[in-house]
Motif scaffolding. Structure first.
Motif, PDB file in Angstrom:
ATOM      1  N   TYR A   1      56.137  30.795  33.077  1.00 47.90           N
ATOM      2  CA  TYR A   1      56.901  31.557  32.089  1.00 47.90           C
ATOM      3  C   TYR A   1      57.102  30.535  31.086  1.00 47.90           C
ATOM      4  O   TYR A   1      56.848  30.631  29.656  1.00 47.90           O
ATOM      5  N   ASP A   2      57.914  29.253  31.562  1.00 48.87           N
ATOM      6  CA  ASP A   2      58.484  28.461  30.558  1.00 48.87           C
ATOM      7  C   ASP A   2      57.425  27.623  29.871  1.00 48.87           C
ATOM      8  O   ASP A   2      57.515  27.167  28.622  1.00 48.87           O
ATOM      9  N   ALA A   3      56.281  27.234  30.670  1.00 47.62           N
ATOM     10  CA  ALA A   3      55.119  26.695  30.179  1.00 47.62           C
ATOM     11  C   ALA A   3      54.525  27.434  28.983  1.00 47.62           C
ATOM     12  O   ALA A   3      54.182  26.848  27.730  1.00 47.62           O
ATOM     13  N   ILE A   4      54.195  28.784  29.260  1.00 45.84           N
ATOM     14  CA  ILE A   4      53.463  29.363  28.348  1.00 45.84           C
ATOM     15  C   ILE A   4      54.490  29.761  27.182  1.00 45.84           C
ATOM     16  O   ILE A   4      53.990  29.804  25.801  1.00 45.84           O
TER      17      ILE A   4
ATOM     18  N   LEU B   1      62.312  39.466  28.941  1.00 45.32           N
ATOM     19  CA  LEU B   1      62.883  38.813  30.039  1.00 45.32           C
ATOM     20  C   LEU B   1      64.404  39.480  29.982  1.00 45.32           C
ATOM     21  O   LEU B   1      64.837  39.664  31.026  1.00 45.32           O
ATOM     22  N   GLN B   2      65.220  39.401  28.847  1.00 44.41           N
ATOM     23  CA  GLN B   2      66.335  39.949  28.863  1.00 44.41           C
ATOM     24  C   GLN B   2      66.519  41.496  28.939  1.00 44.41           C
ATOM     25  O   GLN B   2      67.579  41.898  29.463  1.00 44.41           O
TER      26      GLN B   2
ATOM     27  N   ARG C   1      47.981  31.378  28.572  1.00 40.53           N
ATOM     28  CA  ARG C   1      48.086  31.086  29.774  1.00 40.53           C
ATOM     29  C   ARG C   1      46.952  30.205  30.303  1.00 40.53           C
ATOM     30  O   ARG C   1      46.870  29.270  31.096  1.00 40.53           O
ATOM     31  N   ASP C   2      45.921  30.828  29.861  1.00 45.28           N
ATOM     32  CA  ASP C   2      44.403  30.274  30.529  1.00 45.28           C
ATOM     33  C   ASP C   2      44.012  28.861  29.910  1.00 45.28           C
ATOM     34  O   ASP C   2      43.532  27.905  30.368  1.00 45.28           O
TER      35      ASP C   2
ATOM     36  N   THR D   1      49.981  38.770  34.176  1.00 45.02           N
ATOM     37  CA  THR D   1      49.777  39.191  32.559  1.00 45.02           C
ATOM     38  C   THR D   1      51.360  38.999  32.102  1.00 45.02           C
ATOM     39  O   THR D   1      52.169  38.996  32.676  1.00 45.02           O
ATOM     40  N   PHE D   2      51.367  39.727  30.612  1.00 42.00           N
ATOM     41  CA  PHE D   2      52.613  39.487  30.231  1.00 42.00           C
ATOM     42  C   PHE D   2      53.383  40.558  30.683  1.00 42.00           C
ATOM     43  O   PHE D   2      54.861  40.494  30.905  1.00 42.00           O
ATOM     44  N   HIS D   3      52.954  41.895  31.325  1.00 39.15           N
ATOM     45  CA  HIS D   3      53.712  42.768  32.090  1.00 39.15           C
ATOM     46  C   HIS D   3      54.478  42.151  33.268  1.00 39.15           C
ATOM     47  O   HIS D   3      55.392  42.888  33.713  1.00 39.15           O
ATOM     48  N   GLU D   4      54.137  41.056  33.848  1.00 45.58           N
ATOM     49  CA  GLU D   4      54.698  40.341  35.050  1.00 45.58           C
ATOM     50  C   GLU D   4      56.054  39.769  34.556  1.00 45.58           C
ATOM     51  O   GLU D   4      56.915  39.525  35.388  1.00 45.58           O
ATOM     52  N   ILE D   5      56.394  39.628  33.247  1.00 42.02           N
ATOM     53  CA  ILE D   5      57.754  39.259  32.690  1.00 42.02           C
ATOM     54  C   ILE D   5      58.699  40.223  33.376  1.00 42.02           C
ATOM     55  O   ILE D   5      59.829  40.094  33.616  1.00 42.02           O
TER      56      ILE D   5
END
Length: 230
Positions: free
Chosen positions: A27-30, A46-47, A164-165, A180-184
């Protein structure tokens, strides 16, 4: 009839989700490599624990809560609570569970969410917190959005996956296994849980352990406790 023809029907095989959970370091890297609008979307997800559709619909300001809009209602005077300052309420209508009362969530706006919203503001005039002006050749408004600066949920996901890729942080995983974004949403729930905060009501899940339901403008809202991920 001697037999039930429905019992002869071959059931469709349903495959389980293959995606891996999003690690905080990924998450931090992306996030670091993302443009401001995507950073804003990631931070809000995230919040709030909410997904791309709800995040894409959050407005800077709405006059009053309603069942068809996601947005902020700001207090004229901020409230001091034992947990921190509350500047207003972020009302989110989660479409996936729209027939359940938990679909309407009221989240207190503390310093973290307020800072995200403040940082998102730029010289582009838009009602939407997550916004971007597309290239002139691509300014045809999609049926999924209400303004040229509003982003479609699919575009948010595709850009997240593209970065990400490009970073290669998940190259050891097969394409369909990469988060994917949904996993946040799941990462957010995990981080809240480790802080001792029940994430269920925040996520608009009806099996929440502790929720406060109240009626405002004839709509039942689930008011979640004040909580932030630092």
């Amino acid at each position: 009839m001697p037999t039930n023809p429905a019992e002869l029907k071959k059931m469709r095989r349903i495959s389980t989700k293959q995606r891996n959970r999003l690690k905080k370091e990924w998450y931090d890297a992306i996030h670091e490599a993302a443009p401001l609008w995507l950073q804003t979307a990631m931070e809000l997800s995230l919040q709030t624990t909410h997904a791309r559709l709800e995040i894409s619909r959050i407005k800077y300001k709405i006059k009053k809560p309603n069942s068809k809009a996601c947005g902020c209602v700001w207090f004229q005077v901020l409230e001091e609570t034992p947990q921190g300052k509350v500047y207003g309420i972020l009302y989110i209508h989660r479409q996936k569970t729209e027939k359940k009362e938990a679909a309407h969530v009221a989240i207190p706006i503390g310093d973290e969410i307020k800072n995200i919203i403040d940082r998102s503001r730029d010289n582009l005039l838009s009602d939407y917190v997550v916004h971007r002006l597309p290239a002139k050749s691509k300014r045809k408004i999609s049926k999924e959005v209400n303004h040229v600066t509003q982003l479609t949920p699919d575009y948010i996901s595709r850009t997240f996956s593209k970065i990400r890729d490009e970073l290669g942080c998940c190259d050891h995983l097969e394409k369909d296994q990469r988060p994917t974004f949904h996993e946040i949403r799941a990462l957010s729930a995990h981080l809240f849980d480790t802080q001792g905060v029940d994430p269920q009501s925040r996520m608009a899940h009806t099996d929440a352990k502790s929720t406060k339901i109240y009626t405002k403008n004839h709509i039942e809202w689930v008011e979640v406790p004040f909580a932030e991920i630092k």
